[in-house]
Design a protein around this motif. Structure first.
Motif, PDB file in Angstrom:
ATOM      1  N   THR A  78     120.818  91.534 -23.065  1.00 32.75           N
ATOM      2  CA  THR A  78     120.145  92.352 -22.497  1.00 32.75           C
ATOM      3  C   THR A  78     120.257  93.738 -21.569  1.00 32.75           C
TER       4      THR A  78
ATOM      5  N   TRP B  44     116.642  97.630 -18.976  1.00 30.91           N
ATOM      6  CA  TRP B  44     115.691  96.787 -19.974  1.00 30.91           C
ATOM      7  C   TRP B  44     114.451  96.505 -18.987  1.00 30.91           C
TER       8      TRP B  44
ATOM      9  N   ARG C  45     110.629  97.462 -18.189  1.00 34.42           N
ATOM     10  CA  ARG C  45     109.718  96.935 -17.962  1.00 34.42           C
ATOM     11  C   ARG C  45     108.957  95.890 -17.512  1.00 34.42           C
ATOM     12  N   THR C  46     109.783  95.268 -15.653  1.00 36.35           N
ATOM     13  CA  THR C  46     109.297  94.414 -15.379  1.00 36.35           C
ATOM     14  C   THR C  46     108.741  94.421 -14.122  1.00 36.35           C
TER      15      THR C  46
ATOM     16  N   CYS D 213     100.413  80.559 -12.064  1.00 34.79           N
ATOM     17  CA  CYS D 213     100.641  80.980 -11.267  1.00 34.79           C
ATOM     18  C   CYS D 213      99.288  82.097 -10.590  1.00 34.79           C
TER      19      CYS D 213
ATOM     20  N   ARG E  89     115.587  85.554 -24.388  1.00 37.87           N
ATOM     21  CA  ARG E  89     115.702  86.661 -22.967  1.00 37.87           C
ATOM     22  C   ARG E  89     114.636  87.081 -22.710  1.00 37.87           C
ATOM     23  N   SER E  90     113.004  87.128 -23.365  1.00 38.75           N
ATOM     24  CA  SER E  90     111.462  87.068 -23.055  1.00 38.75           C
ATOM     25  C   SER E  90     111.394  86.656 -22.265  1.00 38.75           C
TER      26      SER E  90
ATOM     27  N   LEU F 230     100.260  80.763 -22.704  1.00 37.08           N
ATOM     28  CA  LEU F 230     101.547  80.690 -21.484  1.00 37.08           C
ATOM     29  C   LEU F 230     101.384  79.178 -21.083  1.00 37.08           C
TER      30      LEU F 230
ATOM     31  N   GLY G 144     104.000  87.492 -24.681  1.00 39.57           N
ATOM     32  CA  GLY G 144     104.323  88.084 -23.733  1.00 39.57           C
ATOM     33  C   GLY G 144     103.574  89.434 -24.090  1.00 39.57           C
ATOM     34  N   PRO G 145     103.301  89.732 -24.914  1.00 41.95           N
ATOM     35  CA  PRO G 145     102.504  91.436 -24.868  1.00 41.95           C
ATOM     36  C   PRO G 145     100.463  90.688 -25.129  1.00 41.95           C
TER      37      PRO G 145
ATOM     38  N   HIS H 278      99.546  88.587  -7.715  1.00 39.65           N
ATOM     39  CA  HIS H 278     100.435  87.405  -7.978  1.00 39.65           C
ATOM     40  C   HIS H 278     101.889  88.500  -8.311  1.00 39.65           C
TER      41      HIS H 278
ATOM     42  N   ASN I  28     104.599  90.536 -12.098  1.00 35.79           N
ATOM     43  CA  ASN I  28     105.301  92.165 -13.325  1.00 35.79           C
ATOM     44  C   ASN I  28     105.042  93.513 -13.050  1.00 35.79           C
TER      45      ASN I  28
ATOM     46  N   ARG J  87     104.510  96.311 -13.548  1.00 38.38           N
ATOM     47  CA  ARG J  87     103.636  97.607 -14.687  1.00 38.38           C
ATOM     48  C   ARG J  87     102.220  96.740 -14.849  1.00 38.38           C
ATOM     49  N   ILE J  88     102.429  95.611 -14.835  1.00 38.44           N
ATOM     50  CA  ILE J  88     100.854  94.958 -14.381  1.00 38.44           C
ATOM     51  C   ILE J  88      99.923  95.231 -13.137  1.00 38.44           C
TER      52      ILE J  88
ATOM     53  N   ASN K  39     109.054  86.543 -10.370  1.00 41.26           N
ATOM     54  CA  ASN K  39     107.538  85.810 -10.616  1.00 41.26           C
ATOM     55  C   ASN K  39     107.693  83.902 -10.336  1.00 41.26           C
TER      56      ASN K  39
ATOM     57  N   PHE L   1      97.178  85.483 -12.046  1.00 43.87           N
ATOM     58  CA  PHE L   1      96.730  85.156 -13.108  1.00 43.87           C
ATOM     59  C   PHE L   1      97.796  84.442 -14.143  1.00 43.87           C
TER      60      PHE L   1
END
Ligand code: UT7
Length: 312
Positions: free
Chosen positions: A28, A32, A36-37, A113, A152-153, A192, A204-205, A239, A242, A244-245, A269, A299
Motif C-alpha cells: 500500500t 493511496w 482514497r480515504t 458505525c 489491504r482494502s 459489510l 468497499g465500492p 461519521h 472516509n 470522500r464520503i 474509522n 452509516f
C-alpha cells in the motif's frame, strides 16, 4: 421534556500507526490511503487493552469534565460492536469499575458505525418519557482486533478509541439531543460484516455508494422533521469513515466544507466511537462552541444508518 449536554470526555490509545507503518508491512502507499480515504494515522490499543478499558477512560474524563461522580448518573449506554466479552455488557463493567454505590441500568447497543446514534435514540426516549435524569453515552471500539492484515482494502481504514457525552434532563426541548432517526436494512448484510473469527468483510465500492446516499438521506430527513435548513446548522459532524464520503455527502446537502468537522485524518474509522470522539476533539480545540447546532449523520454495517441533531 428535553435534555442538555453537560459534559464530554474521550480516550485515544497511546500507540499511533501511520500510513508509513502500513507501507512497511503490506502493498500500500501513503498516497493511496490519503487520496482514497483522507486517513493519515490511527490509534491502536495495546494488546491487553480492552474496549471496557477505553470506555472507562472516556467515562472518567467526562465525569471529571462535569465534576460529577458515577452516582450522579442514572443510566449508562455504551455503543460498541467490538467487545471482547459476550457478557456482561461493557456498560455494566464501566459502572462497576467507576465504583458505583447505586444500582443503575447499564447496557450496550450494537449498531456498528451507527451505534452511537442508536444509543442517543434510546436515551432521548428515556428523557422524553421522564424516566431518566442524567445519562452517560459512551462510544468505544477496538477495531484493530478485527483487522485482517492480508486485506489491504480494509486494514488501513480503522482505528481504536472511545468518546463519552453526558446529558441531563432539561425543560428546554431545543437543547441537547433534539431529534434522532435510525434505520436498518438487513438485506444488505453481505456488503459489510464481521466474521466469527474476527475479520472485516467489506465490498468497499458498494458500501461507498450506499454511504453517500443514505447519510445525506438521514440528514435531510432530520432537518425536515425539525423544520430547519442547512443554513440553520452550525456544524455537520458526520461519521468519520472516509473523507470522500464526507465531502460528497456535504455537497449533496448543500453544506459548505467549512461547516464539516473532519477527524478521519487523525482517528481513521472508529465505528461507534467516531462521533463522540470527533465532538470531544472539537470541544477540546474550541472548534464547536456552546450553543451551536450540530448535525451528526452515520452509516455502517447492517446496513444501519441514522442521524441526530444536537444543540451542544
Ligand atoms: O464505516 C462505514 C462503512 N465503511 C465505509 O463507508 C467504507 C466505504 N468504502 C470506501 O471508503 C472505499 O470503497 C475504500 C476506501 C474502501 C476503497 O476505495 P475505492 O476507491 O472504492 O477503491 P477500490 O476498492 O475500487 O479499489 C481500487 C484499487 C484496487 O486495485 P485495482 O483492482 O484497481 O488494481 C484495489 O486493489 O485500489 C486497490 N487497493 C489498494 N491499493 C493500495 C485497495 N486497497 C488498497 C490499499 N493500498 N490499501
Amino acid at each position: 421534556m428535553g435534555n442538555k449536554l453537560i459534559g464530554y470526555g474521550s480516550y485515544l490509545p497511546r500507540k499511533t500507526v501511520t500510513n508509513a507503518d502500513f507501507e512497511r508491512v503490506m502493498d500500500t502507499s501513503d498516497q493511496w490511503i490519503v487520496e482514497r480515504t483522507g486517513i493519515r494515522q490511527r490509534h491502536f490499543a495495546a494488546e491487553n487493552e480492552t474496549v471496557a478499558d477505553m470506555a472507562l477512560a472516556a467515562a472518567r474524563a467526562a465525569l471529571k469534565n462535569t465534576g460529577l461522580t458515577v452516582d450522579d448518573l442514572d443510566m449508562v449506554i455504551v455503543a460498541t460492536t467490538t467487545p471482547e466479552l459476550d457478557f456482561p455488557s461493557v456498560a455494566v463493567q464501566v459502572v462497576g469499575r467507576l465504583g458505583a454505590t447505586k444500582n443503575i441500568p447499564a447496557f450496550d447497543v450494537r449498531g456498528a458505525c451507527t451505534g452511537y446514534i442508536y444509543a442517543l435514540h434510546c436515551g432521548r426516549a428515556f428523557f422524553t418519557s421522564g424516566m431518566c435524569e442524567r445519562i452517560m453515552f459512551i462510544g468505544a471500539e477496538k477495531m484493530s482486533r478485527f483487522i485482517d492484515m492480508n486485506d489491504r482494502s480494509t486494514a488501513v481504514l480503522f482505528g481504536d478509541g472511545a468518546g463519552a457525552l453526558i446529558f441531563e434532563r432539561s425543560t428546554s426541548s431545543y437543547s441537547g439531543i433534539i431529534d434522532t432517526v435510525v434505520m436498518s436494512d438487513g438485506k444488505s448484510f453481505d456488503m459489510l460484516h464481521g466474521t466469527a473469527d474476527h475479520k472485516i468483510v467489506m465490498n468497499g465500492p458498494e458500501t461507498y455508494k450506499k454511504a453517500v446516499m443514505l447519510m445525506p438521506d438521514a440528514a435531510r430527513y432530520i432537518m425536515e422533521h425539525a423544520g430547519i435548513t442547512a443554513d440553520d446548522v452550525d456544524w455537520i459532524v458526520p461519521h468519520q469513515a472516509n473523507l470522500r464520503i464526507i465531502q460528497s455527502g456535504a455537497k449533496r446537502l448543500g453544506f459548505p466544507l467549512e461547516k464539516i468537522l473532519v477527524t478521519v485524518d487523525k482517528h481513521a474509522n472508529t465505528s461507534g466511537a467516531s462521533g463522540a470522539l470527533a465532538l470531544a476533539y472539537a470541544f477540546d480545540n474550541n472548534i464547536i462552541k456552546k450553543g451551536q447546532l450540530v448535525l451528526y449523520p452515520a452509516f455502517g454495517s447492517g446496513l444501519t444508518w441514522g442521524a441526530t441533531l444536537i444543540r451542544v
